[in-house]
Design a protein around this motif. Structure first.
Motif, PDB file in Angstrom:
ATOM      1  N   GLY A  82       0.821  -1.208   0.000  1.00 34.23           N
ATOM      2  CA  GLY A  82       0.000   0.000   0.000  1.00 34.23           C
ATOM      3  C   GLY A  82       0.854   1.257   0.000  1.00 34.23           C
ATOM      4  N   LEU A  83       1.931   1.219   0.785  1.00 35.99           N
ATOM      5  CA  LEU A  83       2.830   2.374   0.837  1.00 35.99           C
ATOM      6  C   LEU A  83       3.573   2.517  -0.488  1.00 35.99           C
ATOM      7  CD1 LEU A  83       4.055   4.665   2.557  1.00 35.99           C
ATOM      8  CD2 LEU A  83       5.752   3.023   3.391  1.00 35.99           C
ATOM      9  N   LEU A  84       3.996   1.393  -1.031  1.00 40.47           N
ATOM     10  CA  LEU A  84       4.699   1.407  -2.321  1.00 40.47           C
ATOM     11  C   LEU A  84       3.829   2.068  -3.398  1.00 40.47           C
ATOM     12  CD1 LEU A  84       7.217   0.227  -3.954  1.00 40.47           C
ATOM     13  CD2 LEU A  84       5.704  -1.695  -4.493  1.00 40.47           C
ATOM     14  N   ASN A  85       2.531   1.800  -3.342  1.00 41.30           N
ATOM     15  CA  ASN A  85       1.606   2.303  -4.368  1.00 41.30           C
ATOM     16  C   ASN A  85       0.817   3.536  -3.917  1.00 41.30           C
ATOM     17  OD1 ASN A  85       1.890   0.377  -6.612  1.00 41.30           O
ATOM     18  ND2 ASN A  85       1.201  -1.140  -5.099  1.00 41.30           N
ATOM     19  N   ARG A  86       1.277   4.144  -2.853  1.00 40.40           N
ATOM     20  CA  ARG A  86       0.507   5.209  -2.216  1.00 40.40           C
ATOM     21  C   ARG A  86       0.083   6.318  -3.181  1.00 40.40           C
ATOM     22  NH1 ARG A  86       3.620   8.522   2.342  1.00 40.40           N
ATOM     23  NH2 ARG A  86       4.642   9.329   0.469  1.00 40.40           N
ATOM     24  N   GLY A  87       1.008   6.735  -4.037  1.00 33.68           N
ATOM     25  CA  GLY A  87       0.720   7.862  -4.923  1.00 33.68           C
ATOM     26  C   GLY A  87      -0.497   7.637  -5.802  1.00 33.68           C
ATOM     27  N   ALA A  88      -0.724   6.377  -6.150  1.00 30.93           N
ATOM     28  CA  ALA A  88      -1.855   6.072  -7.033  1.00 30.93           C
ATOM     29  C   ALA A  88      -3.104   5.668  -6.257  1.00 30.93           C
ATOM     30  CB  ALA A  88      -1.468   4.952  -7.993  1.00 30.93           C
ATOM     31  N   LEU A  89      -2.962   5.459  -4.953  1.00 36.94           N
ATOM     32  CA  LEU A  89      -4.083   4.948  -4.164  1.00 36.94           C
ATOM     33  C   LEU A  89      -4.769   5.998  -3.295  1.00 36.94           C
ATOM     34  CD1 LEU A  89      -2.482   1.583  -2.937  1.00 36.94           C
ATOM     35  CD2 LEU A  89      -4.366   1.796  -4.564  1.00 36.94           C
ATOM     36  N   LEU A  90      -4.024   7.044  -2.930  1.00 35.56           N
ATOM     37  CA  LEU A  90      -4.608   8.058  -2.048  1.00 35.56           C
ATOM     38  C   LEU A  90      -5.862   8.656  -2.675  1.00 35.56           C
ATOM     39  CD1 LEU A  90      -1.497  10.016  -0.722  1.00 35.56           C
ATOM     40  CD2 LEU A  90      -3.313   9.079   0.710  1.00 35.56           C
ATOM     41  N   PRO A  91      -6.943   8.752  -1.918  1.00 33.33           N
ATOM     42  CA  PRO A  91      -8.146   9.385  -2.463  1.00 33.33           C
ATOM     43  C   PRO A  91      -7.990  10.908  -2.454  1.00 33.33           C
ATOM     44  CG  PRO A  91      -8.504   8.772  -0.167  1.00 33.33           C
ATOM     45  CD  PRO A  91      -7.105   8.320  -0.519  1.00 33.33           C
ATOM     46  N   THR A  92      -8.871  11.572  -3.164  1.00 32.83           N
ATOM     47  CA  THR A  92      -8.912  13.025  -3.063  1.00 32.83           C
ATOM     48  C   THR A  92      -9.753  13.388  -1.839  1.00 32.83           C
ATOM     49  OG1 THR A  92     -10.951  13.208  -4.331  1.00 32.83           O
ATOM     50  CG2 THR A  92      -8.877  13.253  -5.577  1.00 32.83           C
ATOM     51  N   PHE A  93      -9.647  14.642  -1.425  1.00 31.32           N
ATOM     52  CA  PHE A  93     -10.424  15.076  -0.270  1.00 31.32           C
ATOM     53  C   PHE A  93     -11.925  14.956  -0.560  1.00 31.32           C
ATOM     54  CE2 PHE A  93     -12.334  18.380   2.514  1.00 31.32           C
ATOM     55  CZ  PHE A  93     -12.005  17.780   3.726  1.00 31.32           C
ATOM     56  N   ALA A  94     -12.298  15.276  -1.800  1.00 26.34           N
ATOM     57  CA  ALA A  94     -13.722  15.176  -2.168  1.00 26.34           C
ATOM     58  C   ALA A  94     -14.196  13.729  -2.094  1.00 26.34           C
ATOM     59  CB  ALA A  94     -13.938  15.731  -3.576  1.00 26.34           C
ATOM     60  N   GLN A  95     -13.339  12.797  -2.518  1.00 32.86           N
ATOM     61  CA  GLN A  95     -13.699  11.377  -2.425  1.00 32.86           C
ATOM     62  C   GLN A  95     -13.871  10.947  -0.976  1.00 32.86           C
ATOM     63  OE1 GLN A  95     -10.449   9.533  -4.722  1.00 32.86           O
ATOM     64  NE2 GLN A  95     -12.046   8.603  -5.989  1.00 32.86           N
ATOM     65  N   LEU A  96     -12.956  11.416  -0.137  1.00 33.62           N
ATOM     66  CA  LEU A  96     -13.046  11.078   1.289  1.00 33.62           C
ATOM     67  C   LEU A  96     -14.374  11.564   1.860  1.00 33.62           C
ATOM     68  CD1 LEU A  96     -11.968  10.272   4.109  1.00 33.62           C
ATOM     69  CD2 LEU A  96     -10.850  12.501   4.194  1.00 33.62           C
ATOM     70  N   GLU A  97     -14.714  12.819   1.530  1.00 31.83           N
ATOM     71  CA  GLU A  97     -15.960  13.378   2.068  1.00 31.83           C
ATOM     72  C   GLU A  97     -17.179  12.605   1.599  1.00 31.83           C
ATOM     73  OE1 GLU A  97     -16.019  17.741   1.519  1.00 31.83           O
ATOM     74  OE2 GLU A  97     -15.689  17.640   3.702  1.00 31.83           O
ATOM     75  N   SER A  98     -17.188  12.224   0.331  1.00 29.70           N
ATOM     76  CA  SER A  98     -18.384  11.535  -0.155  1.00 29.70           C
ATOM     77  C   SER A  98     -18.448  10.106   0.388  1.00 29.70           C
ATOM     78  CB  SER A  98     -18.487  11.598  -1.680  1.00 29.70           C
ATOM     79  OG  SER A  98     -17.790  10.555  -2.274  1.00 29.70           O
ATOM     80  N   ALA A  99     -17.279   9.463   0.587  1.00 21.71           N
ATOM     81  CA  ALA A  99     -17.268   8.120   1.185  1.00 21.71           C
ATOM     82  C   ALA A  99     -17.781   8.196   2.624  1.00 21.71           C
ATOM     83  CB  ALA A  99     -15.864   7.526   1.150  1.00 21.71           C
ATOM     84  N   THR A 100     -17.339   9.198   3.349  1.00 21.24           N
ATOM     85  CA  THR A 100     -17.772   9.358   4.738  1.00 21.24           C
ATOM     86  C   THR A 100     -19.279   9.601   4.811  1.00 21.24           C
ATOM     87  OG1 THR A 100     -15.598  10.278   5.243  1.00 21.24           O
ATOM     88  CG2 THR A 100     -17.336  10.647   6.873  1.00 21.24           C
ATOM     89  N   ALA A 101     -19.772  10.424   3.882  1.00 22.19           N
ATOM     90  CA  ALA A 101     -21.214  10.699   3.854  1.00 22.19           C
ATOM     91  C   ALA A 101     -22.004   9.432   3.548  1.00 22.19           C
ATOM     92  CB  ALA A 101     -21.519  11.791   2.821  1.00 22.19           C
ATOM     93  N   ALA A 102     -21.461   8.600   2.646  1.00 21.28           N
ATOM     94  CA  ALA A 102     -22.144   7.339   2.302  1.00 21.28           C
ATOM     95  C   ALA A 102     -22.214   6.422   3.518  1.00 21.28           C
ATOM     96  CB  ALA A 102     -21.413   6.652   1.153  1.00 21.28           C
ATOM     97  N   VAL A 104     -10.809   5.323   8.845  1.00 25.14           N
ATOM     98  CA  VAL A 104     -10.502   6.562   8.130  1.00 25.14           C
ATOM     99  C   VAL A 104      -9.021   6.591   7.742  1.00 25.14           C
ATOM    100  CG1 VAL A 104     -12.342   7.843   9.249  1.00 25.14           C
ATOM    101  CG2 VAL A 104     -10.064   7.830  10.266  1.00 25.14           C
ATOM    102  N   PRO A 105      -8.698   7.338   6.696  1.00 20.75           N
ATOM    103  CA  PRO A 105      -7.299   7.367   6.268  1.00 20.75           C
ATOM    104  C   PRO A 105      -6.483   8.347   7.116  1.00 20.75           C
ATOM    105  CG  PRO A 105      -8.643   8.677   4.778  1.00 20.75           C
ATOM    106  CD  PRO A 105      -9.557   8.170   5.853  1.00 20.75           C
ATOM    107  N   ASP A 106      -5.372   7.843   7.644  1.00 23.77           N
ATOM    108  CA  ASP A 106      -4.511   8.685   8.487  1.00 23.77           C
ATOM    109  C   ASP A 106      -4.127   9.992   7.800  1.00 23.77           C
ATOM    110  OD1 ASP A 106      -4.375   6.744  10.470  1.00 23.77           O
ATOM    111  OD2 ASP A 106      -2.708   5.727   9.490  1.00 23.77           O
ATOM    112  N   TYR A 107      -3.967   9.930   6.498  1.00 25.66           N
ATOM    113  CA  TYR A 107      -3.393  11.079   5.799  1.00 25.66           C
ATOM    114  C   TYR A 107      -4.307  12.296   5.833  1.00 25.66           C
ATOM    115  CZ  TYR A 107       0.515   8.294   4.253  1.00 25.66           C
ATOM    116  OH  TYR A 107       1.655   7.532   4.243  1.00 25.66           O
ATOM    117  N   PHE A 108      -5.576  12.087   6.140  1.00 26.28           N
ATOM    118  CA  PHE A 108      -6.497  13.215   6.212  1.00 26.28           C
ATOM    119  C   PHE A 108      -6.920  13.474   7.654  1.00 26.28           C
ATOM    120  CE2 PHE A 108      -6.816  11.574   1.930  1.00 26.28           C
ATOM    121  CZ  PHE A 108      -6.886  12.704   1.136  1.00 26.28           C
ATOM    122  N   ALA A 109      -6.304  12.753   8.582  1.00 31.93           N
ATOM    123  CA  ALA A 109      -6.747  12.843   9.973  1.00 31.93           C
ATOM    124  C   ALA A 109      -5.999  13.945  10.724  1.00 31.93           C
ATOM    125  CB  ALA A 109      -6.520  11.506  10.669  1.00 31.93           C
ATOM    126  N   ALA A 110      -6.582  14.339  11.845  1.00 24.62           N
ATOM    127  CA  ALA A 110      -5.924  15.308  12.710  1.00 24.62           C
ATOM    128  C   ALA A 110      -5.262  14.599  13.886  1.00 24.62           C
ATOM    129  CB  ALA A 110      -6.920  16.337  13.221  1.00 24.62           C
TER     130      ALA A 110
END
Lengths: 90, 353
Positions: free
Chosen positions: B182-202, B220-226
């Motif tokens: 997952g880390l190796l492929n991170r650049g292609a796997l990270l969602p966009t912020f808009a995707q994160l928001e819509s997944a969370t809403a779903a 939740v994805p650490d990369y968008f977490a506080a």
């Protein structure tokens, strides 16, 4: 709230067992566990998928020589809580 | 307390987000049946309550049924974490006879083409749907797991619908964890912020709709977490992970950390590992949290976050997890998101033979 005529049963995938290491009864589910208190343990021991809530109350009232009304109130509240926790269904 | 039994790294799938280490262990290095049976005996005596059979694909081990039977005899809660592609009628019957308590089945997507592409196995998606049906028919509760990422996060709502239609009682929507492949492929796997928001809403909408009927777990994805996650419920606090070759680890990713001597269950008892091994004690509890975390009000919630992530991103396992806003390395998360390249090719997880 639960009704006296309902039959509580463990939901599939839920295990109620005594843990000899901790010397305690526990309810185990896929990603969780909880330790029921002493009274809940007595209720859980009587859940076999055939006994109704009313029969469980009768049995407890006799075993503990306590007023049936008090036991019934406690048992029904406890079953509702166990349903909420996903341990049993009615 | 739980035992994570990573029976093998072999797997018919080759998901690019796999959290197994890049250095996958070969079949010849795997523990034999007798050693696994002994590990299960020791685990029960130590007070382990749940055993999670995982991999790789644990069903690739011919002795899986035997191991499940022993665990069930020991009254351990037996959980099988599987891709389901090997779960035919015969295997299902054998698992039931052995006393399996629960199966967690992974799905890569909502339909065959995308699912098979993601898992790298033609016909895999259809086999998974059949496996879900078998699990239900056997009377077991069905947990479905969807790992979501850039390529499928837009279909989160449909994943939840599919889970409902398949009769799941629990659905995990898990954002990719960036370890191993997952880390190796991170650049292609990270969602966009808009995707994160819509997944969370779903997820929130499904929770409201399902009520107590279907539990929805959301990772939740650490990369968008506080704030960081309580990785493994804290280092060496709730889990022992045994790798296919027998290394005892506080988590499956810990093997990547330098400067550790992780004991082998071939040589050291599980009890001695749990109570005595330096590798399990080093980051354990408040004392083992990064110094700056020890006085934090959240220290007993997240224990300073994930040690493997601190190492992977900041180069030092004893630093604060960069997922925390209070970490001096927190900007690394945002930089990774900004550097994400959605056109980058994915490297499928494969065992080099």
């Amino acid at each position: 709230m639960t009704a006296p005529g309902e039959t509580p049963r463990f939901r599939p995938g839920v295990k109620f067992r005594f843990d000899p290491v901790r010397q305690a009864w526990m309810v185990l589910a896929p990603e969780k566990l909880f330790l029921p208190d002493e009274i809940a343990v007595e209720v859980l021991k009587r859940i076999d998928g055939t006994r109704t809530t009313a029969l469980i109350v009768d049995d407890l009232a006799q075993a503990f020589q306590a007023p049936r009304e008090t036991i019934e109130t406690d048992v029904r509240a406890m079953l509702a809580d166990l349903v909420q926790r996903g341990a049993i269904s009615l | 307390m739980g035992l994570i039994a990573e029976l093998t790294h072999r797997c018919p799938l080759s998901c690019a987000y796999c959290s197994n280490p890049l250095e996958l262990e070969r079949a010849s290095a795997e523990l034999d049946t007798a050693t696994w049976l002994d590990v299960l005996d020791q685990a029960a005596a130590l007070g382990v309550l749940h055993v999670h059979f995982t991999g790789g694909e644990p069903m690739a081990r011919k002795d899986l049924t035997q191991l499940v039977r022993r665990a069930a005899e020991l009254e351990l809660y037996t959980n099988l974490i599987t891709s389901g592609v090997l779960l035919d009628d015969r295997a299902m019957d054998a698992l039931m006879a052995a006393g399996i308590d629960h199966i967690q089945l992974s799905l890569q997507d909502i339909e065959p083409e995308a699912g098979d592409r993601s898992g790298g196995l033609k016909g895999g998606h259809a086999k998974k749907l059949a496996a879900a049906e078998r699990i239900r028919a056997a009377g077991l509760p069905l947990t479905l797991n969807f790992v979501i990422h850039r390529g499928n996060a837009d279909r989160t709502a449909q994943m939840l619908d599919l889970g409902e239609a398949l009769g799941a009682t629990r659905i995990e929507i898990a954002h990719t964890q960036y370890y191993g492949w997952g880390l190796l492929n991170r650049g292609a796997l990270l969602p966009t912020f808009a995707q994160l928001e819509s997944a969370t809403a779903a997820v929130e909408a499904a929770r409201a709709r399902f009520g107590a009927r279907i539990a929805v777990d959301y990772v939740v994805p650490d990369y968008f977490a506080a704030r960081p996650k309580a990785c493994m419920g804290g280092w060496g606090r709730r889990f022992i992970n045994v790798s296919p070759s027998g290394k005892a680890l506080p988590c499956h990713a810990a093997e990547t950390l330098p400067g550790f001597a992780f004991p082998s269950v071939r040589e050291v008892s599980l009890a001695d590992i749990w109570t005595g091994a330096e590798a399990f004690q080093r980051f354990r509890g408040v004392e083992g949290a990064p110094e700056a975390c020890r006085s934090c009000e959240r220290v007993e919630i997240d224990w300073g976050g994930c040690r493997c992530q601190a190492f992977a991103l900041a180069g030092d396992a004893s630093r604060i997890d960069p997922a925390c806003v209070l970490s001096p390395d927190h900007a690394l998360m945002r930089q990774a998101i900004e550097a994400a390249d959605f056109d980058a090719p994915l490297t499928p997880r494969l065992i080099r033979r």
